[in-house]
Design a protein around this motif. Structure first.
Motif, short mmCIF file in Angstrom:
data_model
loop_
_atom_site.label_atom_id
_atom_site.label_comp_id
_atom_site.label_asym_id
_atom_site.label_seq_id
_atom_site.Cartn_x
_atom_site.Cartn_y
_atom_site.Cartn_z
N GLU A 57 0.51 15.38 -29.12
CA GLU A 57 0.60 14.06 -28.49
C GLU A 57 1.50 14.11 -27.25
O GLU A 57 1.24 13.41 -26.27
N MET A 58 2.56 14.92 -27.29
CA MET A 58 3.41 15.06 -26.11
C MET A 58 2.65 15.77 -25.00
O MET A 58 2.72 15.38 -23.82
N LEU A 59 1.89 16.80 -25.37
CA LEU A 59 1.10 17.52 -24.37
C LEU A 59 0.07 16.60 -23.73
O LEU A 59 -0.12 16.61 -22.51
N MET A 60 -0.61 15.79 -24.54
CA MET A 60 -1.64 14.90 -24.01
C MET A 60 -1.03 13.82 -23.14
O MET A 60 -1.61 13.42 -22.12
N TYR A 61 0.14 13.32 -23.53
CA TYR A 61 0.82 12.32 -22.70
C TYR A 61 1.13 12.88 -21.33
O TYR A 61 0.90 12.24 -20.30
N LYS A 62 1.65 14.10 -21.30
CA LYS A 62 1.99 14.73 -20.02
C LYS A 62 0.73 14.93 -19.17
O LYS A 62 0.74 14.68 -17.96
N LEU A 103 2.39 2.97 -25.55
CA LEU A 103 1.73 4.00 -26.34
C LEU A 103 1.45 3.52 -27.76
O LEU A 103 0.40 3.85 -28.34
N SER A 104 2.36 2.77 -28.34
CA SER A 104 2.17 2.26 -29.70
C SER A 104 0.96 1.36 -29.79
O SER A 104 0.23 1.37 -30.79
N ILE A 105 0.74 0.57 -28.76
CA ILE A 105 -0.43 -0.31 -28.73
C ILE A 105 -1.71 0.51 -28.83
O ILE A 105 -2.71 0.07 -29.42
N ARG A 106 -1.69 1.71 -28.27
CA ARG A 106 -2.86 2.59 -28.29
C ARG A 106 -2.94 3.41 -29.57
O ARG A 106 -3.87 4.20 -29.75
#
Length: 258
Positions: free
Chosen positions: A131-136, A240-243
């Motif tokens: 999830e951190m990788l995808m956010y970046k 992000l939480s909304i998603r």
């Protein structure tokens, strides 16, 4: 006695003490701005090894091409506060992309076992793993990646040069990054990889949050900077939480030294 290719020293020790211990290897260079660099260069055919003691945690690196330790004369009593180590992990014909990925994550796993803990930037969302990788990748915003998540080969090839994995230990912070020579991205090809380790003391790390012109007042000014970053993080995490993205609310930021 001729000195070998391995050096060992302590974060925060005097640069002159380090130089005197390895007089044949270490070259000192004082810059006009008041920073002295203590450099060691190894030939590619006879790479070095480095061990740096940072309190109860250590950093050990092999295949070292270059080491540079910096001491700011404005804070001379702090000794060496920043160290950069460049490791050349490729053979004479290069290294496979899979081999480079596995080498880096083996090094990260050893650091985790030695007591180094993953660090998330104060203004970045508290994400883990992929999830951190995808956010970046999706946001294009700066953040470090999770040292405990090994990307697939395809994900690895998509990572940009100087992607960072950050950890903290005993009053010390460590950034690990890589650089590859080719941009072809051929999964089956060979390439030249460099891995950089940037180690800094906790004081120097937190001092970096304030305006350089006010470094001497960093303790007074730090909290306002961290509060601003906390608001930034909160806003990003809300979106992000909304998603449906999971936020690691159990993560605790490193504490600034008193």
């Amino acid at each position: 006695m001729k000195q070998g290719n391995k050096v060992e020293f302590n974060l925060r020790e005097s640069g002159d003490t380090f130089k005197s211990r390895y007089s044949e290897l270490v070259k000192a260079l004082r810059q006009p701005v008041g920073v002295t660099f203590y450099n060691v260069q190894w030939p590619s055919g006879k790479k070095g090894a480095v061990k740096i003691n940072a309190g109860s945690t250590t950093l050990e690196v092999d295949n070292v091409l270059h080491l540079s330790a910096a001491q700011d004369e404005a804070f001379q009593n702090e000794g060496i506060a920043t160290i950069n180590v460049i490791s050349g992990i490729s053979g004479p014909n290069g290294i496979s992309h899979l081999g480079a990925r596995d080498y880096l994550f083996s090094a990260l796993a050893k650091l985790r076992k030695a007591g180094w803990a993953p660090t998330i930037p104060f203004g970045a969302p508290r994400l883990r793993g992929r999830e951190m990788l995808m956010y970046k990748a999706e946001s294009g915003k700066f953040t470090t990646l999770d040292a405990d998540y090994v990307p697939t080969l395809d994900e690895w090839l998509q990572l940009e040069d100087l992607t960072i994995w950050e950890l903290h230990g005993d009053r010390a912070f460590l950034k690990v990054s890589f650089k590859r020579q080719s941009k072809s991205g051929d999964p089956a090809g060979l390439d030249i990889y460099l891995i950089t380790y940037e180690l800094t003391s906790d004081v120097n790390y937190f001092r970096g949050f304030v305006d350089p012109l006010h470094r001497g007042e960093w303790k007074t000014l730090l909290q306002a900077e961290l509060d601003e970053l906390a608001v930034k993080r909160k806003n990003i995490e809300r979106q992000l939480s909304i998603r449906g993205v999971h936020i690691d609310t159990g993560y605790k930021d490193p504490v600034a030294p008193e």
